[in-house]
Design an enzyme around this catalytic site. Structure first.
Site, PDB file in Angstrom:
ATOM      1  N   ARG A  81      50.982  33.631  -6.766  1.00  0.00           N
ATOM      2  CA  ARG A  81      51.580  33.731  -8.097  1.00  0.00           C
ATOM      3  C   ARG A  81      53.015  34.263  -8.060  1.00  0.00           C
ATOM      4  O   ARG A  81      53.483  34.875  -9.008  1.00  0.00           O
ATOM      5  CB  ARG A  81      50.715  34.605  -9.014  1.00  0.00           C
ATOM      6  CG  ARG A  81      49.284  34.109  -9.180  1.00  0.00           C
ATOM      7  CD  ARG A  81      49.237  32.721  -9.810  1.00  0.00           C
ATOM      8  NE  ARG A  81      47.850  32.268  -9.957  1.00  0.00           N
ATOM      9  CZ  ARG A  81      47.219  31.496  -9.069  1.00  0.00           C
ATOM     10  NH1 ARG A  81      47.861  31.062  -7.984  1.00  0.00           N
ATOM     11  NH2 ARG A  81      45.972  31.130  -9.256  1.00  0.00           N
TER      12      ARG A  81
ATOM     13  N   SER B  19      45.326  33.031 -18.215  1.00  0.00           N
ATOM     14  CA  SER B  19      44.913  34.240 -17.498  1.00  0.00           C
ATOM     15  C   SER B  19      45.948  35.339 -17.664  1.00  0.00           C
ATOM     16  O   SER B  19      47.135  35.123 -17.429  1.00  0.00           O
ATOM     17  CB  SER B  19      44.713  33.932 -16.015  1.00  0.00           C
ATOM     18  OG  SER B  19      43.646  33.018 -15.835  1.00  0.00           O
TER      19      SER B  19
ATOM     20  N   GLU C 126      49.918  38.707 -15.068  1.00  0.00           N
ATOM     21  CA  GLU C 126      50.291  37.348 -14.685  1.00  0.00           C
ATOM     22  C   GLU C 126      51.119  36.722 -15.800  1.00  0.00           C
ATOM     23  O   GLU C 126      51.986  35.900 -15.555  1.00  0.00           O
ATOM     24  CB  GLU C 126      49.037  36.520 -14.414  1.00  0.00           C
ATOM     25  CG  GLU C 126      49.305  35.135 -13.871  1.00  0.00           C
ATOM     26  CD  GLU C 126      48.053  34.436 -13.387  1.00  0.00           C
ATOM     27  OE1 GLU C 126      47.838  33.278 -13.783  1.00  0.00           O
ATOM     28  OE2 GLU C 126      47.285  35.058 -12.622  1.00  0.00           O
TER      29      GLU C 126
END
Length: 311
Positions: free
Chosen positions: A184, A233, A303
């Site tokens: 990520r 998310s 995130e």
């Protein structure tokens, strides 16, 4: 006493926005950003720029004063705009940057192309390996920047190269290794704008490709909240564990803060019930982090990208 809202305007009463040349795209002052995000919350951009194409964007960047903050957004799926708005210039890469082309086993997509659209174009061309993109909300530009992934695969698995512009409007091009992709994350600087990417696919059985994309769609519908104001998310999975499991174990499923709620269906999703503020959503996320930390000792990391200032 409340603090004044940060501003990028120059001193002496001058306004940096007055010095910019005309563009072929759309430029709006004090423009609401909430309509461009999946949460539908947040304050305005001091200047919102929607360039007509890459040449239009390069001209804007070349003229933008060095001290003015620059923020780039795409589909707004993984984004929380704070209620105080975003100082400086916000560039939105929308449909004008959404072209998708297929040549051989390569799929080239503009930064504004939705991940799902890229998966469908590959499928239509009889190419497999990109079905996982249909499980990622958002567009290719953001997917490259954060090395987005789903269902066991990520951009690093298929990315050949990406290209874009720097803060001065100068072009850059890097292969997958040069992008420094991690979980990520990428090595791209905040002032580097992704304009597009080339992805490697492979010939496959059309029926099998479609079946895999349908499997991903069905899984998302069964396990993730649908048709609600959410940004995907919220927290990255910690090594060897799942954020949702830690959140659930800490008793956060269904937790609320004002108009914001932790999803009962998938507790790594925060939901705007309809009238939430960005502060309520962010504060709820911080409360989830605190409870998980106290319960399991694990520090969850956002995130969702948070931009702007709190009033």
């Amino acid at each position: 006493m409340s603090q004044p809202r940060p501003t990028a305007r120059t001193t002496g009463g001058a306004d940096w926005r007055d010095s910019l040349p005309p563009l072929r795209g759309r430029v709006d002052r004090d423009a609401p950003l909430a309509p461009f995000t999946w949460f539908h919350v947040g304050g305005p951009a001091e200047l919102l720029v929607r360039p007509a194409d890459s040449a239009d964007l390069a001209a804007f960047l070349a003229a933008l004063p060095a001290g003015v903050p620059l923020t780039v957004i795409g589909a707004g799926s993984n984004l929380l705009v704070r209620d105080g708005g975003v100082p400086g210039a916000v560039v939105r890469l929308g449909p004008a940057f959404g072209a998708v082309t297929v040549a051989g086993g390569m799929v080239t997509a503009g930064a504004g192309a939705l991940d799902l659209a890229v998966a469908r174009e590959a499928e239509a061309a009889g190419l497999g390996g990109l079905e996982f993109l249909s499980g990622i909300p958002g567009s290719i530009g953001g997917a490259v920047r954060m090395n987005a992934g789903a269902f066991g695969r990520c951009l690093a698995d298929v990315l050949v190269e990406a290209h874009g512009l720097d803060r001065a409007g100068q072009p850059w091009r890097r292969d997958a290794a040069g992008l420094g992709l991690g979980y990520r994350t990428s090595a791209l600087g905040d002032d580097e704008i992704v304009l597009g990417a080339t992805l490697a696919a492979h010939p496959g059985d059309p029926a099998a490709i479609k079946a895999e994309r349908e499997r991903i769609r069905a899984h998302r519908e069964a396990h993730q909240p649908q048709k609600v104001r959410t940004a995907g998310s919220t927290f990255a999975n910690p090594p060897g564990d799942s954020a949702w499991r830690l959140i659930d174990a800490a008793g956060c499923r269904g937790l609320t803060r004002g108009g914001a709620r932790v999803s009962d269906k998938h507790c790594n999703f925060l939901i705007n019930l309809g009238e939430a503020t960005a502060a309520e959503i962010e504060d709820l996320g911080e409360e989830v982090r605190r409870r998980v930390r106290e319960h399991s000792g694990v520090e969850l990391h956002w995130e969702i990208r948070r931009i702007g200032v709190r009033p």
